[in-house]
Design an enzyme around this catalytic site. Structure first.
Site, PDB file in Angstrom:
ATOM      1  CG  HIS A   1      -1.839  -1.099   1.386  1.00 36.94           C
ATOM      2  ND1 HIS A   1      -1.735  -2.035   2.379  1.00 36.94           N
ATOM      3  CD2 HIS A   1      -2.934  -1.447   0.662  1.00 36.94           C
ATOM      4  CE1 HIS A   1      -2.725  -2.915   2.275  1.00 36.94           C
ATOM      5  NE2 HIS A   1      -3.459  -2.589   1.240  1.00 36.94           N
TER       6      HIS A   1
ATOM      7  CB  SER B   1      -4.361  -7.278   4.367  1.00 37.47           C
ATOM      8  OG  SER B   1      -4.051  -6.025   3.800  1.00 37.47           O
TER       9      SER B   1
ATOM     10  CD  GLN C   1     -13.794  -5.419  -2.098  1.00 35.45           C
ATOM     11  OE1 GLN C   1     -14.049  -4.252  -2.364  1.00 35.45           O
ATOM     12  NE2 GLN C   1     -12.551  -5.885  -2.178  1.00 35.45           N
TER      13      GLN C   1
END
Ligand code: AMP
Length: 286
Positions: free
Chosen positions: A37, A186, A61
């Site tokens: 990120h 993540s 999602q």
């Protein structure tokens, strides 16, 4: 750094930046920020004057039974690293604001959303494009920065931007990896014990395929069956898909051409990881 939770509050902040004078970039994320990120944030800082990071774990999602509830959330730390990395504003909308009672409108990029990850996650990209369009409408950035880690996502978002005549430039940044090749994600936090080492199999397969292509093997079939065998040999790994596709329409290729996308999704234990590489790449990332 400003931390903004409300949509109208953010729109007010945006209006104060003016039109055209300040180049605004948006880095959309689901938080649990890592170096991947932050590489997008750094790029954003280079090419714009005001960097907005959005943090929103988007329920639309995730399918029922996926990891929406357990997805890592570490807002305090995310705010610290954002500040340290020169982010100007962080937008953290509430689910109830993004999807209020009565919400019924979704945007879907047909065809592209049903391929690759769309096969095992049928409504995933409809959720992604809906939230990205909402974020683009709220933030009104000049640039939106995505990672090649989610190559299908950036191809779909680019298509949406073109199809809907959105005034935003989509910038795609390279994949950031651990020293052993595992792409930062993540979801790597879910890997337990020996799974972490097994997870390097994705990168190894991508490197092996690149090597094969460099040696002159351009047929997709032997490359894909080599990858399948390699993953079958890993007791903790299970292949979801391995495909070589055209980056424009994600159609499967039988012969590797310039800028073909080799995309993988592999379960390591219960954790589904994705990775990809361009084969015969020339200047895909911008
Ligand atoms: P996420 O928070 O997983 O939705 O990711 C937010 C953005 O960061 C997406 O555009 C991802 O493609 C990008 N991203 C995630 N992991 C990486 C990585 N390892 N390298 C580069 N970009 C990444």
């Amino acid at each position: 750094m400003q931390v903004v939770r409300g949509i109208s509050e953010f729109k007010w902040l945006r209006s104060r930046l003016g039109e055209g004078q300040t180049k605004v970039s948006l880095v959309p994320t689901m938080g649990a920020l890592h170096e991947g990120h932050l590489s997008l944030v750094r790029r954003a800082r280079q090419i714009s004057d005001h960097v907005v990071v959005s943090i929103f774990v988007n329920p639309a999602q995730f399918a029922p039974g996926e990891d929406f509830e357990k997805y890592p959330r570490m807002l305090e730390q995310d705010l610290l690293v954002s500040e340290k990395n020169g982010v100007n504003s962080v937008f953290i909308p509430e689910i109830s604001q993004m999807y209020p009672e009565g919400f019924r409108t979704f945007v879907a990029v047909e065809g592209l959303s049903q391929k690759l990850c769309g096969i095992s996650r049928p409504n995933h990209f409809r959720g992604v494009t809906t939230v990205v369009l909402k974020l683009l409408n709220i933030v009104r950035p000049d640039l939106a920065i995505f990672g090649q880690k989610d190559a299908q996502q950036s191809i779909i978002v680019r298509r949406m931007v073109k199809d809907l005549n959105l005034d935003v430039e989509i910038v795609v940044c390279p994949i950031v990896r651990e020293a052993d090749g595992l792409a930062l994600s993540s979801r790597n936090k879910y890997l337990k014990g020996a799974e972490r080492e097994t997870a390097t199999v994705l990168f190894q397969c991508l490197e092996w395929a690149k090597q094969k292509v460099a040696e002159g093997e351009l047929r997709a079939e032997p490359i894909l069956s080599g990858i399948t065998k390699r993953i079958e040999n890993e007791p903790l790994a299970r292949l979801d898909y391995a495909e070589i596709v055209d980056t424009n329409d994600l159609a499967p290729l039988t012969i590797v051409k310039e800028n073909s996308l080799l995309a993988l999704a592999v379960f390591i234990g219960d954790t589904r990881l994705i990775d990809n590489s361009l084969l015969r790449s020339i200047d895909f990332e911008s």
